[in-house]
Design a protein around this motif. Structure first.
Motif, short mmCIF file in Angstrom:
data_model
loop_
_atom_site.label_atom_id
_atom_site.label_comp_id
_atom_site.label_asym_id
_atom_site.label_seq_id
_atom_site.Cartn_x
_atom_site.Cartn_y
_atom_site.Cartn_z
N ASN A 1 0.97 -1.09 -0.17
CA ASN A 1 -0.07 0.13 0.02
C ASN A 1 1.02 1.31 0.14
O ASN A 1 1.97 1.11 0.67
CB ASN A 1 -0.74 0.04 1.15
CG ASN A 1 -1.77 -1.05 1.34
OD1 ASN A 1 -2.35 -1.44 0.19
ND2 ASN A 1 -2.07 -2.06 2.21
N GLN B 1 0.80 5.46 0.77
CA GLN B 1 0.18 6.74 1.11
C GLN B 1 0.69 7.83 0.12
O GLN B 1 1.71 8.45 0.82
CB GLN B 1 0.24 6.82 2.62
CG GLN B 1 -0.22 8.02 3.11
CD GLN B 1 -0.01 8.30 4.60
OE1 GLN B 1 0.86 8.93 4.93
NE2 GLN B 1 -0.74 7.73 5.55
N SER C 1 -3.46 3.88 4.55
CA SER C 1 -2.72 3.79 6.05
C SER C 1 -1.45 3.39 5.95
O SER C 1 -0.95 2.69 4.98
CB SER C 1 -3.60 2.87 7.00
OG SER C 1 -2.93 2.72 8.20
N GLU C 2 -0.65 3.91 6.89
CA GLU C 2 0.72 3.38 6.88
C GLU C 2 0.96 2.15 7.62
O GLU C 2 2.11 1.73 7.71
CB GLU C 2 1.54 4.64 7.61
CG GLU C 2 2.04 5.91 6.82
CD GLU C 2 2.88 5.58 5.66
OE1 GLU C 2 3.76 4.58 5.65
OE2 GLU C 2 3.09 6.34 4.78
N THR C 3 0.00 1.84 8.34
CA THR C 3 -0.03 0.50 9.19
C THR C 3 0.00 -0.84 8.41
O THR C 3 -0.92 -0.91 7.63
CB THR C 3 -1.36 0.71 10.23
OG1 THR C 3 -1.23 1.87 10.96
CG2 THR C 3 -1.19 -0.77 11.08
N ALA C 4 0.88 -1.51 8.67
CA ALA C 4 1.13 -2.87 7.94
C ALA C 4 1.00 -2.49 6.55
O ALA C 4 0.28 -3.42 5.83
CB ALA C 4 0.10 -3.98 8.52
N PHE C 5 1.71 -1.68 5.90
CA PHE C 5 1.48 -1.09 4.43
C PHE C 5 2.32 -2.32 3.74
O PHE C 5 2.29 -2.42 2.37
CB PHE C 5 1.97 0.12 4.12
CG PHE C 5 3.31 0.31 4.40
CD1 PHE C 5 4.30 0.21 3.42
CD2 PHE C 5 3.60 1.11 5.61
CE1 PHE C 5 5.68 0.37 3.48
CE2 PHE C 5 4.91 1.23 5.60
CZ PHE C 5 5.94 1.05 4.71
N PRO D 1 10.83 -0.47 10.75
CA PRO D 1 9.60 0.06 11.15
C PRO D 1 9.67 1.64 11.11
O PRO D 1 8.28 2.31 11.08
CB PRO D 1 9.79 -0.24 12.94
CG PRO D 1 11.30 -0.46 13.04
CD PRO D 1 11.63 -1.21 11.89
N ASN D 2 10.60 2.15 10.50
CA ASN D 2 10.44 3.49 10.11
C ASN D 2 10.26 3.78 8.71
O ASN D 2 10.46 5.04 8.42
CB ASN D 2 11.93 4.35 10.81
CG ASN D 2 12.16 4.13 12.37
OD1 ASN D 2 11.11 4.53 13.01
ND2 ASN D 2 13.36 3.89 12.72
N LYS E 1 8.66 4.17 5.19
CA LYS E 1 7.38 5.05 4.62
C LYS E 1 6.92 4.41 3.36
O LYS E 1 7.79 4.03 2.23
CB LYS E 1 7.81 6.48 4.21
CG LYS E 1 8.24 7.17 5.63
CD LYS E 1 7.15 7.57 6.55
CE LYS E 1 7.46 8.12 7.77
NZ LYS E 1 6.38 8.13 8.76
N SER E 2 5.61 4.22 3.16
CA SER E 2 5.18 3.74 2.18
C SER E 2 5.45 4.13 0.74
O SER E 2 5.22 3.59 -0.42
CB SER E 2 3.61 3.34 2.42
OG SER E 2 2.94 4.66 2.23
#
Length: 352
Positions: free
Chosen positions: A151, A153, A236-240, A258-259, A261-262
């Motif tokens: 995904n 963003q 969403s940036e969560t679990a992308f 974890p840092n 960005k999608s």
């Protein structure tokens, strides 16, 4: 074959087209003889001063290149690829190969009939870490559960690019062919059915287009998989970024920073760490071996991957590599993703 540089015509100077053009410029095995684009973007230093031609047809006819690199919008891929091969050129074409299975099959048939090399832009096939991931998954043995997504963003220029892409192709097709191709490489089994779901989350795209999609595919060996893709400022940036393969014998996964960005293009290919888990247990129920964390240091970035991909194109042409499985896989992954799009639009599962 002569060691003379291959004369390349590059069509399409968007993100991927420019990256491929830079790869040709940096490789002494290629000579760029022409650039084609509808507009005249500012060129990076390595390409500066080159004329940008507006017409692919005219450039192909006048320049007679050895290789055409087709990086235009998806709806022109099949037409340009067939024109190029019938004119005597080998072809590199960005994914997806076409916008219909019939057109994809026509392109492959044209390559075979004319004895031309056809390489489709599945960049992950040239990524050392993804090659390792596929090898580890195959070693586990199937049947498999594939869990994958990408995904993004996106905003500003990237969202504008996504909206342009969605004039012809939804995200689960444009991006999905990459990851469905990975599934097919791991299982080797034929797909048997596909279900797709999608939702239009923006008024900035056509009423019949959707910028979020999800597909589920079942394979002949019992393997199953899902892929999810969404583009836009609301994503969403969560679990992308999920890349996970499970089997009765364990699982192998990509562990993302974890840092990350999608919307960072290097995030789409860098694996950071591969985690391998074996399901074997001792009599007391504890695992025989702890999970292995394979640190993938010194990974190629986006441009380096494009360099590797075009080096493979050169090798395929000069060494006459058999690309039959490569072309078959390209049609297969497209068939699955287009079936998912059909399922989105009809609300029904598609049998393959």
């Amino acid at each position: 074959m002569s060691a003379q540089p291959l004369r390349v015509l590059v069509a399409g100077l968007g993100n991927m087209g420019l990256s491929h053009a830079l790869a040709y410029a940096a490789n002494p095995g290629f000579e760029i003889v022409g650039l084609v684009n509808r507009s005249t973007p500012e060129l990076p230093e390595a390409l500066a001063g080159r004329e940008i031609l507006p017409s692919f047809d005219e450039a192909l006819s006048e320049l007679k290149p050895d290789l055409c690199s087709i990086n235009t919008y998806s709806d022109s891929h099949a037409k340009f690829a067939i024109q190029a091969m019938e004119a005597g050129s080998h072809v590199f074409v960005e994914k997806p190969l076409a916008t219909t299975v019939a057109d994809a099959e026509r392109v492959v048939a044209c390559a075979r009939a004319n004895g031309r090399k056809l390489v489709v832009g599945y960049i992950l096939r040239h990524h050392p870490s993804w090659v390792k991931l596929i090898s580890l998954a195959r070693d586990l043995g199937g049947p498999y559960v594939f869990r994958m997504n990408l995904n993004q963003q996106s905003s500003g220029h990237t969202w504008a690019t996504h909206k342009a892409l969605m004039q012809t192709t939804p995200p689960i097709v444009d991006c999905g062919v990459h990851y469905v191709d990975v599934m097919c490489q791991i299982t080797d089994a034929k797909p048997v059915s596909v279900r797709g779901m999608g939702l239009r989350l923006s008024n900035e795209i056509a009423p019949d287009m959707y910028n979020y999609g999800h597909l589920q595919v079942m394979f002949e060996d019992g393997s199953i998989g899902w892929y999810e893709a969404g583009w836009g400022p609301m994503i969403s940036e969560t679990a992308f970024f999920v890349k996970d393969v499970m089997s009765p014998n364990g699982c192998v996964s990509i562990v993302m920073d974890p840092n990350a960005k999608s919307d960072d293009i290097d995030t789409h290919t860098k694996t950071s760490t591969i985690r391998l888990h074996k399901a074997d247990t001792k009599p007391d129920g504890t695992f025989v071996t702890p999970d292995q964390f394979l640190q993938m240091e010194g990974e190629p970035g986006h441009q380096e991957l494009c360099d590797l991909e075009q080096a493979y194109v050169l090798k395929a042409i000069r060494e006459d590599i058999d690309l039959d499985r490569h072309m078959t896989d390209a049609v297969q992954s497209l068939r699955i993703c287009l079936a998912a799009d059909e399922s989105v639009r009809t609300g029904r599962m598609v049998d393959l």
